[in-house]
Design a protein around this motif. Structure first.
Motif, PDB file in Angstrom:
ATOM      1  N   HIS A  35     -21.950 -19.329  23.455  1.00  7.37           N
ATOM      2  CA  HIS A  35     -21.906 -18.270  24.613  1.00  7.37           C
ATOM      3  C   HIS A  35     -20.462 -18.846  25.087  1.00  7.37           C
ATOM      4  N   VAL A  36     -20.663 -20.089  25.024  1.00  6.40           N
ATOM      5  CA  VAL A  36     -19.251 -20.868  25.613  1.00  6.40           C
ATOM      6  C   VAL A  36     -18.126 -20.302  24.852  1.00  6.40           C
ATOM      7  N   MET A  37     -18.214 -20.241  23.537  1.00  2.92           N
ATOM      8  CA  MET A  37     -17.050 -19.977  22.450  1.00  2.92           C
ATOM      9  C   MET A  37     -16.731 -18.454  22.892  1.00  2.92           C
ATOM     10  N   GLY A  38     -17.974 -17.687  23.085  1.00  6.03           N
ATOM     11  CA  GLY A  38     -17.572 -16.290  23.201  1.00  6.03           C
ATOM     12  C   GLY A  38     -16.580 -16.278  24.424  1.00  6.03           C
ATOM     13  N   ASP A  39     -16.492 -17.099  25.357  1.00  2.49           N
ATOM     14  CA  ASP A  39     -15.605 -16.920  26.448  1.00  2.49           C
ATOM     15  C   ASP A  39     -14.087 -17.058  25.734  1.00  2.49           C
ATOM     16  N   THR A  40     -14.076 -18.061  24.838  1.00  2.00           N
ATOM     17  CA  THR A  40     -12.802 -18.347  24.253  1.00  2.00           C
ATOM     18  C   THR A  40     -12.303 -17.133  23.493  1.00  2.00           C
ATOM     19  N   LEU A  41     -13.141 -16.462  22.742  1.00  2.00           N
ATOM     20  CA  LEU A  41     -13.019 -14.986  22.063  1.00  2.00           C
ATOM     21  C   LEU A  41     -12.544 -13.985  23.086  1.00  2.00           C
ATOM     22  N   LYS A  42     -12.972 -14.138  24.227  1.00  2.00           N
ATOM     23  CA  LYS A  42     -12.487 -13.055  25.216  1.00  2.00           C
ATOM     24  C   LYS A  42     -10.814 -13.378  25.589  1.00  2.00           C
ATOM     25  N   ASP A  43     -10.388 -14.941  25.758  1.00  2.00           N
ATOM     26  CA  ASP A  43      -9.211 -15.037  25.737  1.00  2.00           C
ATOM     27  C   ASP A  43      -8.237 -14.574  24.670  1.00  2.00           C
ATOM     28  N   CYS A  44      -8.815 -14.726  23.370  1.00  2.00           N
ATOM     29  CA  CYS A  44      -8.229 -14.073  22.207  1.00  2.00           C
ATOM     30  C   CYS A  44      -7.742 -12.622  22.351  1.00  2.00           C
ATOM     31  N   CYS A  45      -8.860 -11.811  22.900  1.00  2.00           N
ATOM     32  CA  CYS A  45      -8.725 -10.266  23.158  1.00  2.00           C
ATOM     33  C   CYS A  45      -7.456 -10.193  24.194  1.00  2.00           C
ATOM     34  N   TYR A  46      -7.395 -11.313  25.099  1.00  2.00           N
ATOM     35  CA  TYR A  46      -6.565 -11.012  26.261  1.00  2.00           C
ATOM     36  C   TYR A  46      -5.210 -11.149  25.637  1.00  2.00           C
ATOM     37  N   VAL A  47      -4.964 -11.833  24.779  1.00  2.00           N
ATOM     38  CA  VAL A  47      -3.577 -12.105  24.041  1.00  2.00           C
ATOM     39  C   VAL A  47      -3.361 -10.935  23.100  1.00  2.00           C
ATOM     40  N   LEU A  48      -4.161 -10.948  22.094  1.00  2.00           N
ATOM     41  CA  LEU A  48      -3.871 -10.065  20.975  1.00  2.00           C
ATOM     42  C   LEU A  48      -4.527  -8.504  21.138  1.00  2.00           C
ATOM     43  N   PHE A  99     -21.608 -11.558  16.243  1.00  2.00           N
ATOM     44  CA  PHE A  99     -21.992 -12.150  17.350  1.00  2.00           C
ATOM     45  C   PHE A  99     -20.551 -12.192  18.185  1.00  2.00           C
ATOM     46  N   SER A 100     -19.319 -12.489  17.486  1.00  2.00           N
ATOM     47  CA  SER A 100     -18.369 -12.484  18.162  1.00  2.00           C
ATOM     48  C   SER A 100     -17.731 -10.780  18.758  1.00  2.00           C
ATOM     49  N   MET A 101     -18.196  -9.787  17.909  1.00  2.00           N
ATOM     50  CA  MET A 101     -17.852  -8.547  18.401  1.00  2.00           C
ATOM     51  C   MET A 101     -18.584  -8.340  19.743  1.00  2.00           C
ATOM     52  N   ARG A 102     -20.053  -8.744  19.759  1.00  2.00           N
ATOM     53  CA  ARG A 102     -20.684  -8.695  21.075  1.00  2.00           C
ATOM     54  C   ARG A 102     -20.088  -9.581  22.297  1.00  2.00           C
ATOM     55  N   SER A 103     -19.467 -10.776  21.889  1.00  2.00           N
ATOM     56  CA  SER A 103     -18.730 -11.609  23.063  1.00  2.00           C
ATOM     57  C   SER A 103     -17.660 -10.668  23.386  1.00  2.00           C
TER      58      SER A 103
END
Length: 932
Positions: free
Chosen positions: A391-404, A436-440
């Motif tokens: 779940h912590v890594m899921g927050d980092t995936l949101k950072d990727c979404c924010y940039v990309l 799982f990443s899609m869910r995050s």
């Protein structure tokens, strides 16, 4: 003196013999009292310098010196203070080789004394002169210099004013900062210097950097920066060098002011990147390097963005650290990626280097998300830690979404899954991790997206039926329900997929199905109205196979759909489901054989499901639908005999009263006709069972309908109040308050409602003294909520307008209220005062001080003579361990003065002074005599 020394040794000996708890507490208390005494100074000096004293006694003596310098320096005559300094310095000379625990305590004591002793003109130089010339004593000097800024900045218990502190800190720290830098520069490269001394130099430098006394600029002219980087090649110095480098980098965060230092630091940081390959098999070395790179990345973020080509190697190095397989190290980098993403989001254009970095980061994170091939290789705790880390890594995936952009990220994960599905030997982990990443990333998805999400929804039917895959897919549905609401064509299949999830043998899949159904119905309720018969049929056929947790989710989902219906249709639907659930209750009532535990559990579950539905729907408003007009009477006709028979069962009581609470909200005034019967049943059920929930619901009813003038209802209030009070009195005679905190809290909450809505019933009743005594009993408890409720009740009684009615004539009932309150307070006043002061100087929550002050102000106004009679008796009963005798005397004097001049504000200051003195005494005792 010898007797005192022997007493100390005997008390300390108790700790070495694994004693029973009473003996340990007795010894601990004796040692604490000894530490407070004046004779402890001389006794501890003898113990510390005696070669025959046991190690525990020497450590205790050093700890006592540190404690007494903090709290008891006023016991030393001013003419002897320099002698005390010499005593401590002499002791440190004795222990320059250790043990370290004793050395630390002596250094802390000397630091605390230096802060409080202005006549000691230059303690730092004196310590350098004493310990800095002999290589053997340099470690003791470095220990002192390391602890000095830490003690000055963290020990808030040292009694100096802000002005005194500022002046003295300037003398001790600021004026010596450059001297310390030069000293550390000399020691770090002195001939014959050892690794331990060099490590101490780094720790000392970090301490002064953290205190803000040494600047990055002052380091630029020394060998310390380069030496810290060179020390990374040493196994012995690696950890301390890492910390120092991070501190130096942090100190350069004012970019413009420190550019010349940054020009020294950054090339050295970038040059460390090959070390990531060199140390790839040494996680601890990688951890240290990750800390340095992450600190540099965060500190120089603006430089990364404005001079990308020069600083981008730092980003690449952080990316390598993020890709490291040890998942304890990877999170060190996450804060950097988050802050960088936030900064990038504010820019109009972004370098392709950053876009590539976040694409690579996304792939790395998804790789980390993979469960191990053998799940049994993880212990229970390891499995929990891994799930939490995902779940912590899921927050980092949101950072990727924010940039990309979310669509770019989702399409990339979609490609990962389709690639895996095309491979015959692909593992379920290869599918589950990108799912799982899609869910995050779902929180970042635009509900109008028409590029990525349709592909994902079309992909779900093609997924394998592995439980972990199905679990992940169901949670994707949960997260994307806002998108589904705008694309209702997907709903029939989603419902089908969710329904199938309830039939899976895996409990986690069942739970995910329940969550998916709940969010589907919550967000897509308008589109699901026509599916309600299908949901009703589903409950009927699958209900017995579902766990209770899953049923709760299903009934909550159904309730959301009902809220989207026209009122009449919603009422009919709610009635249908409610009667189904109440049928479970009725079936138990008419059962010819005694109820089993399983029977009661089944009914409690039905009541919980009804509570959930009512909680979602809340109310249809002032006007009930036609189909619900008589439902209240019908429901109570089932509940009343049911509670008469089974109301003493705890779980039945809990569930039934919660349903009644929701029913009050749902029916509103439509339930007025049954309320006298409800109150009667609650009173008799509490008399029979003593279960606090019956008090709780009586309080809720009074709070909701207390303004009603209906004589029958108000008579029911009075009857319930008095029956409950008599039962509480009986229980308090049989049990201590600590055994029934829930009963006391719910009773007091009920009384609070009566103060607000039914004072005409509360005060004149013979039950009022019981209510007041119950509040006093609550003040002995440790539960903060109960204490606050009791203080509120006492405050509201003492501040009732009837006691200070200024209008002439007063409202007709005010004299009756006042006549009821005054004798109770006079009779219980000494006990009240005692409990308030015991709590204030004991276990009351810190936030309660203001209301205690308000209560004492009122007592001082209404009962000044009695209060000054009560206080001496009460103060004598307070233990000296929490309230020193001097504080008691000062408080009594301050209160007497405040009352004599009728100055309420001085009552406040008297209470605050007593509280501070007590808190100081308790904080000192909280640190045991054997603690470092």
């Amino acid at each position: 003196m010898m007797a005192s020394i022997q007493d100390v040794l005997s008390a300390l000996d108790v700790f070495s013999r694994a004693p029973d708890k009473p003996a340990l507490e007795t010894a601990n208390t004796w040692l604490q009292d000894f530490q407070h005494s004046s004779e402890a100074w001389a006794t501890c000096n003898v113990l510390l310098l005696s070669p025959d004293a046991p190690p525990a006694a020497k450590l205790f003596a050093a700890q006592t010196f540190r404690s007494k310098v903090t709290y008891d320096l006023n016991q030393v005559d001013s003419s002897n203070l320099l002698g005390l300094r010499d005593t401590l310095v002499t002791a440190l000379e004795r222990y320059y080789q250790g043990p370290k625990t004793i050395m630390v305590q002596l250094c802390l004591a000397i630091s605390g004394l230096a802060l409080q002793l202005p006549i000691w003109q230059n303690p730092v130089q004196d310590m350098i002169d004493t310990f800095g010339r002999n290589p053997a004593t340099v470690p003791a000097l470095l220990q002192f210099l390391t602890l000095l800024p830490e003690e000055l900045n963290s020990n808030t218990k040292i009694p100096v004013t802000d002005e005194e502190y500022k002046e003295r800190a300037n003398v001790l720290l600021t004026a010596n900062a450059q001297k310390v830098v030069e000293l550390l520069s000399m020691y770090i490269q002195a001939p014959g210097v050892t690794f331990p001394v060099q490590s101490q130099v780094f720790h000392c430098l970090s301490s002064w950097l953290a205190a803000g006394e040494i600047t990055a600029d002052s380091l630029a002219q020394t060998p310390l920066i380069n030496f810290a980087f060179d020390a990374l090649a040493s196994d012995e110095l690696f950890d301390s060098a890492v910390s120092t480098i991070c501190d130096i980098i942090h100190e350069t965060q004012e970019i413009d002011e420190n550019m010349h230092v940054i020009e020294i630091v950054v090339p050295r940081v970038i040059a460390l990147r090959p070390k990531l390959t060199e140390f790839k098999d040494d996680p601890e070395k990688i951890r240290g390097l990750a800390r340095i790179f992450a600190e540099a990345g965060e500190t120089y973020r603006s430089l990364l963005l404005h001079h990308t080509e020069n600083f981008f190697p730092i980003v690449e190095a952080i990316g390598e650290c993020s890709a490291y397989p040890d998942l304890d190290i990877v999170p060190i980098t996450f804060h950097f990626w988050m802050r960088l993403a936030q900064s990038i989001g504010k820019k109009l254009s972004v370098s392709s280097l950053f876009l590539d970095a976040y694409k690579a980061l996304m792939a790395v994170v998804i790789r980390h998300l993979h469960f191990p091939a053998d799940l049994t290789s993880l212990s229970g705790q390891e499995a929990d830690n891994f799930r939490q880390f995902r779940h912590v890594m899921g927050d980092t995936l949101k950072d990727c979404c924010y940039v990309l952009g979310a669509d770019v990220c989702l399409l990339a994960t979609y490609e990962m899954i389709t690639t895996a599905l095309a491979q015959p030997n692909a593992s379920w982990q290869d599918i589950e991790a990108p799912l799982f990443s899609m869910r995050s990333m779902g929180a970042e998805v635009d509900a109008n997206d028409d590029k990525a999400v349709p592909k994902i929804m079309d992909l779900i039917p093609r997924l394998p039926s592995h439980p972990r895959v199905r679990y992940a897919a169901l949670l994707i549905i949960s997260r994307y329900t806002e998108w589904i609401n705008k694309h209702p064509a997907y709903i029939p299949y989603q419902l089908q997929y969710v329904s199938a999830g309830f039939e899976d043998s895996d409990e986690e899949v069942n739970a995910a199905a329940g969550q998916a159904l709940k969010y589907l119905c919550q967000d897509c309720k308008q589109h699901l109205v026509d599916f309600l018969p299908q949901l009703h049929s589903f409950v009927g056929t699958m209900g017995s196979k579902l766990s209770q947790d899953d049923k709760i989710q299903v009934y909550e989902a159904i309730a959301y759909v009902i809220t989207a219906m026209p009122m009449e249709k919603a009422g009919q639907s709610m009635r249908t489901f409610a009667l189904d659930l109440l049928a479970e209750v009725h079936a138990l009532l008419v059962k010819p054989t005694p109820a089993t535990e399983q029977d009661l559990k089944k009914v409690a579950a039905a009541l919980e499901n009804l509570e959930v539905m009512l909680g979602v729907i809340e109310t249809f408003g002032e006007q009930l639908p036609t189909s619900c007009q008589n439902t209240c009477e019908e429901a109570w006709s089932v509940f009343d005999p049911f509670l008469a028979q089974y109301g003493s069962e705890f779980h039945i009581c809990e569930r039934a009263t919660r349903v009644i609470r929701q029913g009050i909200v749902f029916f509103g005034k439509a339930c007025l006709p049954v309320l006298p019967s409800v109150l009667n049943r609650m009173g008799s059920a509490f008399e029979t069972s003593g279960l606090s929930s019956y008090l709780w619901i009586v309080g809720k009813i009074i709070g909701r309908f207390g303004n009603e003038e209906n004589p029958t209802l108000r008579a029911a209030f009075k009857d319930a109040y008095e029956r409950c009070s008599n039962k509480v009195l009986q229980v308090l005679q049989e049990k201590s308050p600590g055994q029934i905190p829930d009963v006391i809290e719910d009773y007091i909450q009920m009384v609070l409602q009566m103060i607000s809505f039914a004072p005409d019933i509360l005060f004149p009743s013979p039950a009022f003294p019981v209510a007041f005594r119950a509040a006093l009993a609550a003040l002995t408890l440790v539960q903060a909520d109960v204490v606050f409720a009791a203080l509120d009740m006492i405050h509201n009684v003492l501040y009732h307008d009837c006691l200070t009615a200024s209008s002439t004539p007063p409202p007709p009932k005010f004299p009756i209220y006042a006549a009821a309150i005054k004798p109770v307070v006079e009779q219980e006043g000494m006990a009240l005062t005692g409990y308030l002061l015991a709590g204030l100087t004991g276990d009351f929550p810190e936030e309660s001080t203001s209301i205690v002050i308000a209560i004492f102000r009122r007592l001082a106004t209404l009962y000044p003579t009695q209060l000054m009679i009560w206080l001496p008796v009460v103060l004598q009963q307070l233990p000296a361990t929490s309230t020193p005798d001097q504080a008691k005397a000062s408080f009594l004097s301050d209160m007497g003065r405040a009352i004599s001049i009728k100055e309420e504000e001085k009552v406040k200051y008297a209470i605050i002074s007593l509280h501070r003195a007590s808190r100081k005494a308790r904080e000192r005792r909280r640190v045991g005599p054997m603690d470092n």
